[in-house]
Structure formats: structure tokens, C-alpha cells
Design an enzyme around this catalytic site. Structure first.
Site, short mmCIF file in Angstrom:
data_model
loop_
_atom_site.label_atom_id
_atom_site.label_comp_id
_atom_site.label_asym_id
_atom_site.label_seq_id
_atom_site.Cartn_x
_atom_site.Cartn_y
_atom_site.Cartn_z
N PHE A 193 0.93 -1.04 -0.02
CA PHE A 193 0.06 0.04 0.06
C PHE A 193 0.69 1.30 -0.20
CE2 PHE A 193 -2.19 3.28 2.42
CZ PHE A 193 -3.45 3.36 1.62
N ASN B 72 -3.20 2.33 10.31
CA ASN B 72 -3.89 2.75 8.93
C ASN B 72 -4.21 1.49 8.41
OD1 ASN B 72 -4.87 3.75 6.96
ND2 ASN B 72 -2.79 4.44 6.07
N PRO B 73 -5.28 0.70 8.87
CA PRO B 73 -5.86 -0.63 8.63
C PRO B 73 -6.70 -0.80 7.03
CG PRO B 73 -7.61 0.05 9.95
CD PRO B 73 -6.24 1.38 9.94
#
Length: 293
Positions: free
Chosen positions: A92, A197-198
Site C-alpha cells: 500500500f 492505518n488498516p
């Protein structure tokens, strides 16, 4: 062959990127030019002319960006705080919005007694962005970072090794699942700050090509309402935090109230919802009650 004027190339590139819907076309064009030249974007004016080979390389990168390949995949880096991180396929890409959560974490750590060695946990660390930025800013902290996905963990290890080479304090990486209720049992009741920050995007969301086609699905989506991972993670966060410890969780802009409710149900207090720079709900903070005197 004669050198080429850079500014017209950048302006034309920005127009090309705007035509295909890139959100920040001029900024992206300038960053690609700076990448080709190996200079800071703010110093492009000092390089009015470029070699033909550099112009050709720039054109290739602009074509890739026009195909909606993420800017960070083309430059190979993304920033968090004062550090740059290596990123690419399989991990990510850290977003500028997360800088606000990072700033909150530093402020929270700054409020601790100066003779206290802080303990920090970053859940769903991905590239290691938050964990490594905190370790860089607070070399006195013991920072633990948790990531399940093997590809993302490889990027986090690469970045952690690079930070050690630059003199930063090492972090501890854990190949583990944030939904495991026994996660980091040895740290129960000892952690000062938990950040995360899942995966939080609802499955039905429509995303830009840069995100939908290039960020890992596992890092993006949190079930039908976006809360599947957060819902299971919150009790673990409550267990990890020491009395008076605090957490910050990033979330979809539709879910600030939902995350706040989950934190309240887990017994946390001082719950505050924070917007991003665009005014959209972005992360929620909460704390465990202080120890009784």
C-alpha cells in the site's frame, strides 16, 4: 543533439495527465521531471535545459503515469514525516492524509514524561511508514510494527534496513495478524501509543485506477462496511494500551462515528474524531482511563 527546454515539456505533460483524469497533473509532471534529473522538485527552475535522453525518459514516465500507474511506483518512493520509503507493487502506498495521524502520534509522545521510554505499536504497518517515521522522530521509542501480508512485510523489512543504515533506531517487525486476540501478548498494558492505518474501505466503493489496480486488495478493503478489521482489532488495542495510553485509527470517510462507537464499547475514553485537510473524517483518537490514584 541540442538540449531541450524543460518547462514546455512539463507543461505539455501536465496537460496530458489532466486529460486522462490525474488528480494533480502539474505536481505529478514536476515530480517526474525531478526524478529524472535526480533533483528536488523545488530546484527544477535551476535546470532549464535537459539532455535529449532525459527528455525521452521523462516522456516514457509521463506515458506510464497517463496509464494511471501510481506516481510512487514510477519514482519508487513515498514520503512520511521526514523520511522517504521504498514502495512498489505489492504494498500500500502511504497517503499524505496519514501525515496528520503521524503528527498526532508525535504530539502524544511529546506529552509523556521525558524520562519515560515510550512504547509504540503500529498495526497493519504495510511499508512500515508510520512505524519508521515515528522511530526516526523519536529514537528513544521502542517501536513495534505488525504486518500479515508477506509482500508488504518484505517492503517493510527493506525500509527498516535502509533506516538502520541511515542511523535510525531499529524497529521490531512482527509477521502477525492484527485480528489475532493474543497478538503481542507480552506487551499487554505496556504500550503508550497504538497507531493504525488498516484496511477500511467498504467493498462497494468505486476507486481511482491508481488504487483499484495497483494497491493490494488486502490492504484496502474492510468488508461490506469497511469495519471488519477495525472491529476485531479494537479490543486488542484496548488490551495493549497502558493506563492513560492512546490510539489513533485511520478510517473511511463514512466511518468516523462507527470507529468512535467501537472504541467507546471497548472502554476507551476521550474519543475525538479528526478530519483531514479537505475536511473529510479521517481518523479517530481515544485513550484508556488513567490509573487510579
Amino acid at each position: 543533439m541540442e538540449r531541450v527546454r524543460l518547462r514546455p515539456l512539463v507543461v505539455a505533460a501536465a496537460e496530458r495527465l489532466a486529460a486522462v483524469g490525474v488528480a494533480s497533473p502539474l505536481s505529478d509532471a514536476e515530480q517526474l521531471a525531478a526524478h529524472v534529473l535526480g533533483v528536488d522538485r523545488m530546484r527544477l527552475a535551476l535546470h532549464p535545459l535537459v539532455e535529449p535522453a532525459e527528455a525521452a525518459r521523462f516522456d516514457d514516465l509521463v506515458a506510464a503515469r497517463a496509464a494511471r500507474i501510481p506516481l510512487q511506483h514510477l519514482t519508487g518512493t513515498a514520503a512520511m514525516g521526514e523520511i522517504d520509503l521504498a514502495v512498489g507493487p505489492g504494498v500500500f502506498i502511504p497517503r499524505p492524509e496519514t501525515e496528520l495521524l503521524f503528527a498526532w502520534a508525535l504530539a502524544r509522545l511529546e506529552a509523556l514524561p521525558h524520562d519515560h521510554e515510550p512504547v509504540v505499536v503500529d498495526l497493519c504497518t504495510g511499508s512500515g511508514a508510520l512505524a519508521l517515521a515515528i522511530a526516526h522522530a523519536r529514537p528513544d521509542a521502542r517501536v513495534h510494527a505488525v504486518e500479515l501480508d508477506p509482500a508488504a512485510l518484505a517492503w517493510a523489512r527493506r525500509n527498516a534496513d535502509a533506516r538502520i543504515a541511515d542511523g535510525d533506531t531499529p524497529i521490531t517487525l512482527h509477521a502477525d495478524d492484527v485480528t489475532d486476540p493474543t497478538l503481542l501478548a507480552e506487551l499487554s498494558g505496556r504500550v503508550d501509543v497504538v497507531v493504525s492505518n488498516p484496511p477500511y474501505i467498504p467493498e462497494s466503493a468505486v476507486l481511482d485506477p491508481e488504487v483499484a489496480d495497483h494497491d493490494p486488495h488486502r490492504a484496502l478493503f474492510g468488508g461490506s462496511d469497511g469495519l471488519d478489521v477495525i472491529r476485531v482489532m479494537v479490543p486488542t488495542i484496548a488490551r495493549l494500551l497502558r493506563p492513560g495510553g492512546a490510539t489513533a485509527i485511520e478510517h473511511d470517510d463514512s466511518n468516523g462515528g462507527g470507529v468512535a462507537a467501537l472504541l467507546a464499547a471497548a472502554g476507551l475514553v476521550d474519543i475525538v474524531e479528526h478530519p483531514d485537510l479537505a475536511g473529510k473524517p479521517r481518523f479517530v483518537v481515544a485513550a484508556t482511563p488513567p490509573a487510579a490514584r
